[in-house]
Scaffold this motif. Structure first.
Motif, PDB file in Angstrom:
ATOM      1  N   LEU A  94       0.832  -1.198   0.000  1.00  0.00           N
ATOM      2  CA  LEU A  94       0.000   0.000   0.000  1.00  0.00           C
ATOM      3  C   LEU A  94       0.869   1.252   0.000  1.00  0.00           C
ATOM      4  O   LEU A  94       1.899   1.293   0.675  1.00  0.00           O
ATOM      5  CB  LEU A  94      -0.945  -0.023   1.203  1.00  0.00           C
ATOM      6  N   ALA A  95       0.417   2.229  -0.766  1.00  0.00           N
ATOM      7  CA  ALA A  95       1.248   3.417  -1.000  1.00  0.00           C
ATOM      8  C   ALA A  95       1.125   4.438   0.128  1.00  0.00           C
ATOM      9  O   ALA A  95       0.870   5.618  -0.105  1.00  0.00           O
ATOM     10  CB  ALA A  95       0.852   4.039  -2.340  1.00  0.00           C
ATOM     11  N   THR A  96       1.335   3.986   1.354  1.00  0.00           N
ATOM     12  CA  THR A  96       1.289   4.913   2.494  1.00  0.00           C
ATOM     13  C   THR A  96       2.651   5.589   2.646  1.00  0.00           C
ATOM     14  O   THR A  96       3.656   5.113   2.127  1.00  0.00           O
ATOM     15  CB  THR A  96       0.984   4.152   3.796  1.00  0.00           C
ATOM     16  N   LEU A 111      16.064  -4.550   7.203  1.00  0.00           N
ATOM     17  CA  LEU A 111      14.670  -4.552   7.672  1.00  0.00           C
ATOM     18  C   LEU A 111      13.894  -3.302   7.260  1.00  0.00           C
ATOM     19  O   LEU A 111      12.838  -3.008   7.813  1.00  0.00           O
ATOM     20  CB  LEU A 111      14.644  -4.747   9.196  1.00  0.00           C
ATOM     21  N   ASN A 112      14.394  -2.587   6.265  1.00  0.00           N
ATOM     22  CA  ASN A 112      13.661  -1.407   5.790  1.00  0.00           C
ATOM     23  C   ASN A 112      12.234  -1.737   5.374  1.00  0.00           C
ATOM     24  O   ASN A 112      11.316  -0.968   5.600  1.00  0.00           O
ATOM     25  CB  ASN A 112      14.371  -0.786   4.579  1.00  0.00           C
ATOM     26  N   ARG A 113      12.066  -2.882   4.716  1.00  0.00           N
ATOM     27  CA  ARG A 113      10.740  -3.231   4.212  1.00  0.00           C
ATOM     28  C   ARG A 113       9.830  -3.776   5.319  1.00  0.00           C
ATOM     29  O   ARG A 113       8.608  -3.832   5.148  1.00  0.00           O
ATOM     30  CB  ARG A 113      10.893  -4.263   3.086  1.00  0.00           C
ATOM     31  N   ALA A 114      10.433  -4.183   6.425  1.00  0.00           N
ATOM     32  CA  ALA A 114       9.629  -4.769   7.507  1.00  0.00           C
ATOM     33  C   ALA A 114       8.607  -3.754   8.000  1.00  0.00           C
ATOM     34  O   ALA A 114       8.950  -2.626   8.317  1.00  0.00           O
ATOM     35  CB  ALA A 114      10.527  -5.205   8.653  1.00  0.00           C
ATOM     36  N   ARG A 150       9.699   4.579   1.975  1.00  0.00           N
ATOM     37  CA  ARG A 150      10.319   4.865   0.679  1.00  0.00           C
ATOM     38  C   ARG A 150      11.196   3.689   0.222  1.00  0.00           C
ATOM     39  O   ARG A 150      11.952   3.119   0.997  1.00  0.00           O
ATOM     40  CB  ARG A 150      11.177   6.124   0.822  1.00  0.00           C
ATOM     41  N   TYR A 151      11.095   3.373  -1.058  1.00  0.00           N
ATOM     42  CA  TYR A 151      11.872   2.265  -1.610  1.00  0.00           C
ATOM     43  C   TYR A 151      13.300   2.715  -1.897  1.00  0.00           C
ATOM     44  O   TYR A 151      13.543   3.848  -2.303  1.00  0.00           O
ATOM     45  CB  TYR A 151      11.232   1.773  -2.921  1.00  0.00           C
ATOM     46  N   GLU A 181      10.163  -3.658  -8.110  1.00  0.00           N
ATOM     47  CA  GLU A 181      10.494  -3.309  -6.729  1.00  0.00           C
ATOM     48  C   GLU A 181       9.709  -4.146  -5.730  1.00  0.00           C
ATOM     49  O   GLU A 181       9.818  -3.937  -4.517  1.00  0.00           O
ATOM     50  CB  GLU A 181      10.237  -1.816  -6.496  1.00  0.00           C
ATOM     51  N   GLY A 182       8.893  -5.045  -6.232  1.00  0.00           N
ATOM     52  CA  GLY A 182       8.153  -5.941  -5.336  1.00  0.00           C
ATOM     53  C   GLY A 182       6.900  -5.337  -4.748  1.00  0.00           C
ATOM     54  O   GLY A 182       6.348  -5.859  -3.783  1.00  0.00           O
ATOM     55  N   SER A 183       6.430  -4.236  -5.329  1.00  0.00           N
ATOM     56  CA  SER A 183       5.227  -3.603  -4.784  1.00  0.00           C
ATOM     57  C   SER A 183       3.968  -4.401  -5.091  1.00  0.00           C
ATOM     58  O   SER A 183       2.932  -4.185  -4.480  1.00  0.00           O
ATOM     59  CB  SER A 183       5.034  -2.204  -5.372  1.00  0.00           C
TER      60      SER A 183
END
Lengths: 95, 484, 478
Positions: free
Chosen positions: C15-17, C144-147, C28-29, C189-191
């Motif tokens: 989700l683009a939060t 763990l940025n994506r966590a 942010r990616y 980017e795996g979104s």
């Protein structure tokens, strides 16, 4: 419910706990005894009783979608047992 | 100085009869001198404490002091303290230094209070005797061969021994009320949601609640005032205004309806304890309270219900301790599984591992319904009993513990026996109610606690009843001779 | 034996939060490792989750768009397992009571028919971090940025019957989340990620076959290839006397095959239970209505409107509404040249789409903006330039060499539409070719082209061909 050695090994694996071979029998006994205590709940008539997950009947509050946390990476990495190049290190992960 | 209540110390500081630095220096010296016997503290933070005390004195000189400015306290080692090691009584966190404060710690700091150190506790708050701590057992100031109770045993022993006027604790199944009773001090567990859990290391999230240890109900009211209130960082924190607890203390008890919980006074209760409590109830009657007997028919379910729910939540809460981002890591792990298993097995003590195992089991496929879900239904039955009781009365009374302090080692090898020592306190956690333990007698020099239980968010009423009781009795003024 | 394929997809849309689902850290990616993982995301002791209102609104938005029931009360649960990219040892997800219940998506198939695909549920959960396998002395590094990045897991019914259908469904879903602006849809980017449950059964059999779950399908092409490989594998296995085992299989794009993860997943017992740190999430009518009011026109409605309002064929309408940005672009062009909707569609879908595709650009990055393309269409429509001239102008626009009218003049592309001037040229041409004139009048109609060609030649290609046609026809008859 009496647990045997296999049960104890299976639970320990799920919980990622290592067991000494010598411990298993004692632990199986202790855990079985404890389960015996817990099984007293079986005596209760809970037909039609809704499970209660929280002591208060409240609902979730929502926070605004805002970035409020600034991350001090070095402070966090300093707590890590092993880190390098900004990453936490673990034994090789196999996919 | 160490014998004064918080209210008296605040007075002394305000009138400049003593400075916070003097007070802090004195208490640190006492700790230095006596804690070898008690082992009530895991970490003494003398340098920061003195700096904070000087700061508090400066604030006072500048006319910016609040009522608690410069008053020392001890935090249970379950609350994160910025820059000060927070171990939770475990080898797992023996070198863990958090980068920030728990909300409770932050609020006490903002009130100008001076933290002397971190109190010993059962490992991850799992225990009723403070014998599961990685840092060794705490001893009871009234009798060094006996336990102080647990899990907040260090906090209770420290206050009873005059190391600090007040201390914080947490109560998941009685971990404030039972040690308060065994150490002869006042201990309050507020309503679930009254005090923020942010930065408090979780044992069982739906049961854990932070609270206070003090030498009187009045002191407990003052400290709770500083700690309580909504925190947006805790989703389970109640968005309710906090009443003025001190103002409520003086309310007369005439017409107050007090219910004596019949099921708590049955078999298993020590006769001496029962006698002391009968006398205490008589005091309350003398103050004008109407005493009736009430029933909580499902109370017998509380121990098994609790020992399903608490370990289940704990087994999940403690999964984060995996030797990756912080905390203990085993030597030379040969692979990922080895890292997890050895770090956790070496980092956790026996009781913590037992509870993780039980909790894992009751949530596992095929057993979830029979144990976890069933326990959640029983939890509602127990809570409903309280609701009905509170339709008849305003406050419930019960023993805080079934007996006085037991001997070190007496129950340490028998988990089941240990679990049953929580029998008087855990139902209150299941229902999320506030409870307070006040000293109400002694048996052969060992304190007995009276537990008062209130409706949700009625801490003010409990403090009021406790305060009125303490105006009529002097059990709360008794000090262990060894630490006079 | 004839086999039927049964496919269900589980799509994870990030989700683009701005912030994480349970913490205030940024999402942010591409940030430096572990610079967007705060204490909550790192699973520090004592940390507690607080739910992001933005994530809830986006889930509700999705639910409304697929005409699903929005749960008035939904519950977060913990999914317990150990993995280095999962800091707390559990993932906060939804299990028994998801926020979005049963809904559906109408998907256009290759044969032009529309298939209604059931969506079982969509639930909110947190993403995990990443394990990086480049060697750090034989160890893995954890970022763990994506966590904690919010995910909406969208689970379809097993309604899909071929890899093509699965891809069509997934593309439709992809367009929808982008329309709703709840996910950027960036698959690299795996979104937007997909797992597929695939099984086969003899045609006519009601019972499903044993399914395999395919992972690592991070492009539309891989989804199609992996499913096709898996279908063949399962059929060959069964026909060879074997049985399909329920398992997780990893797709390897390099070898174009799926590989068993050797029952690794099966050993898991996730021990779901309600997360005691979070309370039940309520979505009341007021919130539903507020979100409904924010809903954009959805792809299906827009496609229908394009057909009705702009008189476009179904195919054009479908292509132009496949993405919200493309449809917006088209409508901006049409707004400027309302009478030329079909010509505008041809240009957007033809030359513009071709050039963008070749350059690897998105419509939003087009060097030719909608107003420029509209002006080009206007100049074709009013006869100022020919179709061929327009291509030259377009190339100039693409290269940034000027405005439409300036380019027309600079390149001498203005057509002669002046009837008087053209008439004279036509007459000259006819007079110069008496033989062809005679043949034409004797019935050799095809010679019209010859005369047109001569006129075009005489005008250096700048005559308006329609006008030349009209004039020649009249004069040749006379």
């Amino acid at each position: 419910m009496a647990l045997d050695a296999d049960d104890v090994h299976a639970i320990a694996h799920l919980a990622r706990l290592a067991l000494d071979a010598g411990q298993v029998g004692v632990l199986a006994g202790e855990l079985s005894q404890t389960l015996g205590l817990l099984e007293q709940i079986n005596a209760a008539d809970t037909a039609g009783v809704a499970p209660m997950a929280h002591p208060l009947d409240m609902t979730q509050r929502l926070r605004a979608d805002e970035v409020t946390e600034q991350v001090d990476r070095e402070a966090f990495l300093a707590q890590a047992p092993a880190s390098e190049a900004g990453l936490f290190l673990v034994p090789r992960v196999l996919d | 100085m160490h014998d004064l209540t918080l209210a008296e110390l605040a007075e002394a500081l305000a009138s400049r009869a003593c400075s916070s630095e003097e007070l802090t220096t004195h208490l640190l010296a006492r700790i230095e001198q006596h804690d070898g016997e008690l082992n009530s503290l895991i970490t003494v933070d003398a340098d920061n404490a003195l700096a904070a005390a000087r700061q508090a004195d400066a604030e006072r000189s500048a006319g910016r002091a609040g009522r608690l400015t410069g008053v020392p306290l001890i935090h249970k080692d379950i609350f994160l303290t910025a820059g000060v090691r927070t171990s939770c009584g475990s080898r797992m966190l023996k070198n863990f230094v958090p980068p920030f404060d728990a909300t409770v710690v932050e609020r006490c700091r903002q009130a100008g209070m001076v933290m002397l150190g971190k109190a010993n506790m059962d490992e991850f708050a799992m225990g009723s005797s403070n014998e599961t701590s990685y840092f060794g057992p705490v001893r009871n100031p009234w009798d060094l061969t006996r336990v102080p109770g647990g899990s907040s045993g260090g906090s209770a022993a420290a206050v009873a021994a005059g190391f600090a006027p007040v201390a914080t604790g947490t109560d998941t199944g009685g971990s404030i009320r039972q040690p308060a009773a065994l150490c002869g001090i006042t201990g309050l567990k507020p309503t679930y949601g009254r005090v923020s859990r942010f930065g408090m290391i979780a044992f069982a999230s739906s049961l854990d609640q932070a609270g206070v240890f003090a030498r009187s109900a009045e002191d407990a009211a003052l400290l709770l005032q500083a700690m309580a209130g909504f925190d947006p960082r805790d989703s389970t924190s109640a968005e309710l205004a906090v009443p003025d607890y001190a103002a409520a203390l003086t309310q007369p008890l005439a017409g107050l309806r007090i219910g004596v919980v019949d099921e708590f006074f049955g078999e298993g209760l020590d006769a001496g304890v029962a006698g002391a409590l009968e006398a205490a109830i008589g005091v309350l009657q003398g103050l004008g309270a109407e005493v009736t007997r009430v029933h909580l028919p499902q109370l017998g379910l509380s121990v098994p219900t609790y020992y399903v729910i608490a370990p289940a939540e704990a087994s999940s809460n403690l999964s984060r301790f995996d030797g990756v981002r912080y905390g203990y890591r085993c030597e030379a792990p040969k692979d990922l599984e080895d890292l997890y298993k050895r770090s956790r097995s070496e980092g956790f003590g026996a009781e913590v591992k037992r509870r993780i195992m039980i909790g894992t089991y009751v949530l596992s496929a095929g057993y979830y319904d029979a144990y976890y879900l069933k326990a959640q239904r029983c939890r509602r039955l127990i809570t409903d009993d309280f609701r009905r009781a509170f339709e008849q009365v305003d406050v419930l009374v019960a023993p805080s513990a079934p007996e006085v302090a037991f001997r070190l080692g007496e129950k340490a090898d028998d988990p089941l026996k240990m679990y049953l020592s929580d029998i008087n306190t855990i139902a209150v956690n299941l229902a999320g109610l506030p409870g307070i333990s006040v000293p109400a007698g002694q048996i052969q020099g060992l304190p007995v606690g009276l537990q008062l239980i209130g409706r949700h968010f009625e801490e003010a009423r409990l403090l009021n009843v406790a305060h009125q009781f303490q105006r009529e009795t002097d059990w709360h003024r008794q000090r262990p001779a060894r630490f006079a | 034996m004839e086999w039927e394929t049964v496919i269900g997809l589980e799509v994870h849309a990030q989700l683009a939060t701005q912030s994480k689902i349970f913490s205030g850290a940024a999402t942010r990616y591409g940030a430096e490792p572990n610079t967007q993982a705060c204490a909550i995301d790192l699973g520090y002791p004592g940390m507690l989750p607080v739910l992001n209102a933005g994530a809830v609104r986006m889930a509700v938005k999705f639910g409304l768009a697929i005409e699903a029931e929005i749960a008035p009360r939904s519950v977060f649960a913990r999914k317990n397992y150990f993995y280095p990219d999962l800091p707390k040892g559990y993932q906060i997800s939804q299990f028994e009571l998801p926020i979005v219940g049963r809904g559906h998506l109408d998907v256009a198939l290759d044969d032009g028919s529309i298939k209604r695909v059931g969506i079982t549920r969509a639930h909110l959960e947190e993403d995990a971090g990443k394990s990086l396998h480049e060697s750090f002395h034989g160890q893995s590094g954890i970022d763990l940025n994506r966590a904690g990045t919010p995910l909406l897991e969208i689970v379809s019914e097993p309604d899909l019957r071929s890899a093509r259908e699965a891809v069509a469904y997934m593309k439709k879903l992809h367009a929808l989340v982008r329309y709703l602006e709840i996910c950027d849809g960036n698959m690299q980017e795996g979104s937007f990620r997909c797992d597929a449950n695939v099984s086969v059964r003899p045609v006519g059999q009601a019972q499903f076959g044993t399914r395999a779950e395919l992972k690592n399908l991070n492009s539309f092409r891989f989804v199609e290839r992996a499913i096709n490989y898996e279908i063949e594998r399962q059929i060959a296995l069964i026909e060879g006397g074997g049985t399909v085992v329920q398992e997780t299989r990893l797709y390897d794009p390099a070898r174009n095959e799926t590989r068993s993860m050797r029952g690794k997943e099966e050993a898991n017992d996730y021990r779901y239970f309600p997360d005691p740190d979070l309370l039940p999430v309520t979505v009341d009518e007021a919130l539903r209505n507020a979100v409904r009011a924010e809903l954009p026109e959805l792809p299906d409605a827009r496609r229908a409107r394009f057909q009705a309002e702009y008189g476009l064929p179904a195919y054009d309408a479908a292509v132009l509404t496949a993405s919200r940005e493309l449809a917006d672009y088209y409508e901006a062009v049409v707004a400027a040249v309302p009478d030329e909707s079909k010509l505008a569609a041809n240009w957007v879908m033809g030359d513009l789409a071709g050039a963008l595709n070749k350059a690897g650009l998105e419509i939003t990055e087009s060097p030719v903006d909608a107003s420029a393309l509209a002006q080009l269409v206007r100049r074709i429509a009013d006869g100022t330039i020919s179709g061929r001239g327009a291509k030259t102008v377009f190339e100039g626009l693409w290269a940034g060499e000027g405005e439409v009218d300036a380019l027309i003049d600079a390149r001498g592309l203005r057509q002669i539409s002046d009837t008087g001037a053209l008439e004279a040229i036509c007459e000259e041409v006819i007079a110069a070719n008496p033989q062809q004139l005679a043949q034409y009048r004797a019935g050799k109609d095809k010679l019209l082209g010859f005369f047109v060609g001569q006129v075009m030649k005489a005008t250096g290609g700048s005559a308006n061909p329609q006008e030349v046609n009209r004039l020649l026809r009249a004069k040749l008859q006379a």
